[in-house]
Structures are given as structure tokens and as C-alpha cells.
Design a protein around this motif. Structure first.
Motif, PDB file in Angstrom:
ATOM      1  N   TRP A   1       3.871   2.759   1.216  1.00 50.19           N
ATOM      2  CA  TRP A   1       3.656   3.554   0.005  1.00 50.19           C
ATOM      3  C   TRP A   1       2.175   3.573  -0.361  1.00 50.19           C
TER       4      TRP A   1
ATOM      5  N   GLN B   1       0.633   6.093   1.810  1.00 51.80           N
ATOM      6  CA  GLN B   1       0.987   7.445   1.373  1.00 51.80           C
ATOM      7  C   GLN B   1       0.160   7.864   0.155  1.00 51.80           C
TER       8      GLN B   1
ATOM      9  N   VAL C   1       9.028   5.620  -0.893  1.00 47.46           N
ATOM     10  CA  VAL C   1       8.454   6.035   0.392  1.00 47.46           C
ATOM     11  C   VAL C   1       9.142   7.310   0.867  1.00 47.46           C
TER      12      VAL C   1
ATOM     13  N   GLY D   1      11.508   5.394   4.965  1.00 42.57           N
ATOM     14  CA  GLY D   1      11.752   5.021   3.580  1.00 42.57           C
ATOM     15  C   GLY D   1      13.219   5.142   3.213  1.00 42.57           C
TER      16      GLY D   1
END
Length: 194
Positions: free
Chosen positions: A55, A58, A106, A178
Motif C-alpha cells: 500500500w 501504491q 491494496v 490485495g
């Protein structure tokens, strides 16, 4: 693309092998070895820590270092609380919930203001740390045990960040990963509540 999906899930499965039952047993000798092993011995800790790294990748920017650092620092505070017997409600349930929520974040690639991810990660880290602290064997040297699980946690975060960065051009793979983490979290949550 199919090869990258296989690689991602294969590597995740390799890391998780042997960790299907959370918090069972410890390595003999205590101290550093037990601390290093502890996050790898519970699927809940392992998946949550990898998910934090993914995460963070990301989200990018300041989150790359901020989320793992906040997790480790707050986890250490939770471990101290657990070591001294300061209670937190529903520790195992919150640890399992963290896997579910972080996996979904995620999967959704949720991007929001910086303080929301930091607050959420800190909350979950407090419970992960508490679990580490309460499960510290009596025979282990506390500072070595703490150093061990801190190093292991940072390594799992680094793995998640590296996977997230390597697969940034393949967001579908990260989202599928995720979703798999979130699904495992739902299973862990049902087990913790049951």
C-alpha cells in the motif's frame, strides 16, 4: 501478464508457507531468533506487514517510508504495553481485521490524504505490537526479542514496497494480491471471533 501473476502469488505463498497457524510455538533459544521468527510464524502478521509495504508503494511519495516507519514505531509501543500487561481489547480480532482491511485497501488502491493511512496503520500496528509483547517467552532477552521482530517487520515491509514498486505498471496484479490478502483476512477474522 499471467507469468507475473504466478510469480507474485507464488512468492507470497512461499513466504506464507509454514505460517498458516498464527502464534504457534517459538524457536528455542529465545531472544533475537525468536523475535526474528515471530512475524513469520503467524499468517496474520506476515500478510498485514507485506500489505502495508504494498500500500505504501501504491500511495508513493512520502508514504514509501512513512507508513512502514509509523508501523514499526507504533508496533514497538504496543509491544511494550503487551509486555507490561497493559490490556487492549480484542487483540487477535484486531490483528485479523487489519489483514482484511489492509488487503482491501491494496485491492482498491485507495489513495487519500496522508494522515488517514498513517492513523490507520498506526492503529493496526499497536495491536500487532501488543500481540508480539504478550507472546514474548519469559526466557528471552527482551531487547533482543524486540530487535528481532522489529527487523523482521521492517524486512516484510521492504518486501511489500519492493513488490509494489516492481509491479506498479501491473496494478491488476497488485489489486488481485490485495484481494487475496483480504480474503485471507476474512478467514483469519472468522477464526479469531469463532
Amino acid at each position: 501478464m499471467v507469468q507475473e501473476v504466478r510469480w507474485f502469488f507464488g512468492l507470497l505463498g512461499f513466504i506464507a508457507s509454514g505460517a498458516a497457524s498464527a502464534h504457534i510455538g517459538t524457536h528455542p533459544g529465545g531472544g533475537l531468533v525468536t523475535g526474528l521468527a515471530h512475524p513469520f510464524m503467524g499468517l496474520d502478521h506476515l500478510l498485514a506487514m507485506v500489505a502495508v509495504g504494498i500500500w505504501a508503494a501504491q500511495l508513493g511519495g512520502r508514504h514509501l517510508l512513512l507508513l512502514p516507519a509509523i508501523f514499526v514505531a507504533t508496533m514497538a509501543a504496543g509491544a511494550v504495553a503487551g509486555t507490561y500487561g497493559w490490556p487492549l481489547p480484542q487483540v487477535e480480532g484486531m490483528v485479523a481485521l487489519s489483514v482484511l482491511v489492509l488487503g482491501l485497501l491494496v485491492a482498491l488502491a485507495l489513495n487519500t490524504r496522508w494522515y488517514w493511512p498513517v492513523s490507520l496503520v498506526a492503529l493496526f500496528a499497536l495491536f500487532h505490537g501488543h500481540a508480539h509483547g504478550t507472546e514474548m517467552p519469559e526466557f528471552s532477552a527482551p531487547w533482543l526479542y524486540f530487535a528481532g521482530f522489529t527487523i523482521a517487520t521492517a524486512s516484510l515491509h521492504a518486501f511489500g514496497v519492493a513488490a509494489g514498486a516492481a509491479l506498479k505498471t501491473r496494478p491488476g496484479i497488485l489489486r488481485a494480491g490485495g484481494a487475496a490478502i483480504g480474503l485471507a483476512g476474512s478467514w483469519l477474522l472468522l477464526a479469531a471471533l469463532g
